[in-house]
Design an enzyme around this catalytic site. Structure first.
Site, PDB file in Angstrom:
ATOM      1  N   CYS A   1       0.854  -1.169   0.000  1.00 30.71           N
ATOM      2  CA  CYS A   1       0.000   0.000   0.000  1.00 30.71           C
ATOM      3  C   CYS A   1       0.899   1.231   0.000  1.00 30.71           C
ATOM      4  O   CYS A   1       2.092   1.137   0.269  1.00 30.71           O
ATOM      5  CB  CYS A   1      -0.905   0.025   1.232  1.00 30.71           C
ATOM      6  SG  CYS A   1      -2.120  -1.311   1.278  1.00 30.71           S
TER       7      CYS A   1
ATOM      8  N   GLY B   1      -0.459   0.264  -4.921  1.00 30.88           N
ATOM      9  CA  GLY B   1      -1.807  -0.216  -4.642  1.00 30.88           C
ATOM     10  C   GLY B   1      -2.776   0.292  -5.677  1.00 30.88           C
ATOM     11  O   GLY B   1      -2.813   1.499  -5.945  1.00 30.88           O
TER      12      GLY B   1
ATOM     13  N   ASN C   1       0.365   0.980   5.915  1.00 33.90           N
ATOM     14  CA  ASN C   1       0.997   0.046   4.984  1.00 33.90           C
ATOM     15  C   ASN C   1       1.661  -1.049   5.803  1.00 33.90           C
ATOM     16  O   ASN C   1       2.498  -0.776   6.652  1.00 33.90           O
ATOM     17  CB  ASN C   1       2.034   0.772   4.122  1.00 33.90           C
ATOM     18  CG  ASN C   1       2.905  -0.161   3.301  1.00 33.90           C
ATOM     19  OD1 ASN C   1       4.048   0.145   3.010  1.00 33.90           O
ATOM     20  ND2 ASN C   1       2.378  -1.311   2.910  1.00 33.90           N
ATOM     21  N   GLY C   2       1.270  -2.310   5.545  1.00 29.55           N
ATOM     22  CA  GLY C   2       1.884  -3.425   6.260  1.00 29.55           C
ATOM     23  C   GLY C   2       0.847  -4.390   6.788  1.00 29.55           C
ATOM     24  O   GLY C   2      -0.350  -4.249   6.533  1.00 29.55           O
TER      25      GLY C   2
ATOM     26  N   TYR D   1      11.169  -5.349  -6.419  1.00 30.89           N
ATOM     27  CA  TYR D   1       9.916  -5.230  -7.170  1.00 30.89           C
ATOM     28  C   TYR D   1       9.021  -4.063  -6.774  1.00 30.89           C
ATOM     29  O   TYR D   1       8.568  -3.305  -7.625  1.00 30.89           O
ATOM     30  CB  TYR D   1       9.124  -6.538  -7.048  1.00 30.89           C
ATOM     31  CG  TYR D   1       7.744  -6.495  -7.673  1.00 30.89           C
ATOM     32  CD1 TYR D   1       7.585  -6.466  -9.052  1.00 30.89           C
ATOM     33  CD2 TYR D   1       6.607  -6.480  -6.879  1.00 30.89           C
ATOM     34  CE1 TYR D   1       6.319  -6.424  -9.633  1.00 30.89           C
ATOM     35  CE2 TYR D   1       5.336  -6.440  -7.449  1.00 30.89           C
ATOM     36  CZ  TYR D   1       5.202  -6.413  -8.825  1.00 30.89           C
ATOM     37  OH  TYR D   1       3.959  -6.367  -9.391  1.00 30.89           O
TER      38      TYR D   1
END
Length: 508
Positions: free
Chosen positions: A8, A36, A111-112, A255
């Site tokens: 995210c 995201g 995020n996570g 990535y």
């Protein structure tokens, strides 16, 4: 799961003067779109009044020009783009989360993935808490809100909450008068801040989003650190720093992140070039051209070409106008989706021995189709090179791998995988070299998805949809069908109705 999916992206901005922060936040989210693509949302704080909107889809689809105008100006804003690693995709699970409580309002972006979210939620529900969403982000908001009742300020509440939150979280939090960023003690995912020429403070998952709004990178938020910004300036709380092993997700460099970002002091582009260089050293082959799979395989392919002396070529073109919201109507169309997204340049490939570089292989389905595209373009040989080690274990910190069941490397040897995907040879980056990708980075990597060396305790319940499974199926299906209408009713969208707030009694 055909491919590893994004994390995210979080964004926040603080200005001492009233500005069109909805527009700035929109630009920041656009720069983080790669992290995201399921939903996007913005909250603007105009002197304690919160205006907010969130919707499914890409940033350009979810947040229209009309919505930006309605969100308008303010002094503080936060924004979020989501890929679901906990909780299904619907509007109820979109972020930012906006919370009303006795000490004011709070907007939170995350995020996570927490490793103890299931236990925390069970305890909160036993105490009478009612959850609207099925994400661990709402769990975080409850924990912070409970600590807020006991604390003198919002930053103290976040500090106390971090004692209870285990796992991966990069947070951007907005109160009526403050903007706060917090990063978990391991530093699993990136979080940084920068300054504009006018002195505005900007937090973001990646430095590329700072540049999108005219801010210059100052530094990364340290693992365990809380950074608070208000009209008195910027200050740091380091109570939790140094309490755990640093473990940035190595896949950020391979990535997730955009090539032009700098994470924890290291260039993502340079890290991917190094991955290609290491691949050329570990898995040399006689070939005529090196081709990268767009987009995250391109830099590694360039690194392989430089190190090997084999010419680099642009052999695959990606259709950039097909996003994740593209839905193929039937099985045949779904099987040919890769052909719609990728096309080969025959003149670069025909009659040649090709080194094909990509970032990962999950199930092998996508890799097999890409190899076939290259062979159909006339390649004489196809040698697949992967700029990451084989995926052997689930990730509990934010990558969408919750079991070993669909991981091809768990069930087949490398020669077998090469045969399955139709390649003449296959070579993965070694774990040793994966740990050496980022020059200038401070701290270590998390490589648990490759080697099983988890920096935290492994969660007891690991299914991505673990919170949905607690809900009866009939109710869940009905809820999902009505989620869109319900979300629109609960999220004001225009005029004075977009300001679902009054000024709180307490503004800390």
């Amino acid at each position: 799961m055909r491919k590893i999916n994004e994390e995210c992206g979080v964004f926040g901005m603080f200005s001492k003067t009233r500005k069109p922060l909805a527009r700035y936040t929109y630009y920041g989210l656009f720069a983080l779109q790669h992290r995201g693509q399921e939903s996007a949302g913005i909250v603007v704080n105009d002197d304690g009044v919160f205006r907010f909107y969130r919707e499914l889809g890409l940033v350009s689809e979810a947040i229209t020009k009309e919505q930006i105008e309605r969100l308008g100006e303010g002094q503080i804003s936060v924004g979020h783009v989501r890929y679901s690693t906990s909780g299904i995709t619907n509007r109820i699970n979109a972020q930012p989360i906006v919370v009303n409580h006795r000490k004011g309002r709070m907007a939170l972006c995350h995020n996570g993935n927490l490793v103890n979210s299931y236990e925390l939620r069970e305890n909160l529900e036993m105490d009478g808490c009612i959850f609207q969403s099925t994400t661990d982000t709402e769990v975080i908001s409850y924990v912070i809100t409970r600590e807020r009742i006991k604390s003198g300020s919002i930053e103290e509440a976040v500090d106390r909450a971090m004692d209870k939150l285990h796992g991966a979280y990069s947070l951007v939090i907005m109160s009526p008068s403050k903007l706060i960023a917090a990063r978990d003690v391991n530093g699993f995912h990136p979080l940084c801040y920068g300054l504009t020429d006018e002195g505005d403070v900007v937090f973001a998952s990646e430095s590329c989003a700072l540049e999108a709004v005219g801010a210059k990178l100052v530094r990364d938020v340290e693992p365990g650190e809380i950074v608070v910004v208000d009209n008195n300036g910027l200050r740091s709380i380091t109570d939790h720093c140094g309490k755990a092993r640093r473990a940035l997700c190595v896949f950020e460099y391979i990535y997730f992140a955009r090539p032009d970002s700098v994470i924890d002091g290291a260039s993502v582009h340079e890290a991917r070039l190094r991955a290609g260089k290491f691949l050329a050293e570990e898995h040399p082959v006689e070939a005529d051209v090196v081709i990268g799979v767009p987009d995250s395989g391109l830099d590694a392919a360039e690194g392989y070409a430089r190190a090997s002396g084999i010419p680099y070529g642009i052999g695959l073109i990606k259709n950039k106008y097909i996003g994740r919201t593209f839905i193929a109507p039937g099985q045949t169309e779904r099987e040919n989706l890769v052909r719609i997204k990728l096309n080969a340049i025959r003149s670069e490939i025909e009659g040649k021995r090709v080194v094909l570089v990509d970032d990962s292989i999950v199930r092998g389905t996508t890799s097999a189709r890409i190899v076939k595209i290259v062979r159909d373009a006339g390649a004489k040989e196809v040698h697949m090179r992967i700029s990451a080690p084989p995926f052997m274990n689930p990730c509990y910190y934010g990558i969408d791998i919750d079991s070993r069941d669909n991981l091809i490397a768990c069930h087949h040897s490398i020669p077998e995988i090469a045969k399955i995907i139709g390649a003449d040879s296959l070579g993965y980056l070694s774990i040793e070299h994966a740990k050496q990708l980022a020059t200038g980075m401070t701290g270590d990597f998390c490589t648990a998805c490759f080697d099983g060396d988890y920096p935290t305790e492994v969660p007891t319940v690991t299914n991505k949809n673990r919170f949905e499974e607690k809900i009866p199926k009939s109710w869940r299906e009905s809820h999902e069908r009505s989620a869109g209408d319900e979300a629109k009713e609960t999220m004001p969208t225009s005029g004075s109705n977009a300001c679902a707030s009054v000024k709180p009694e307490e503004k800390n």
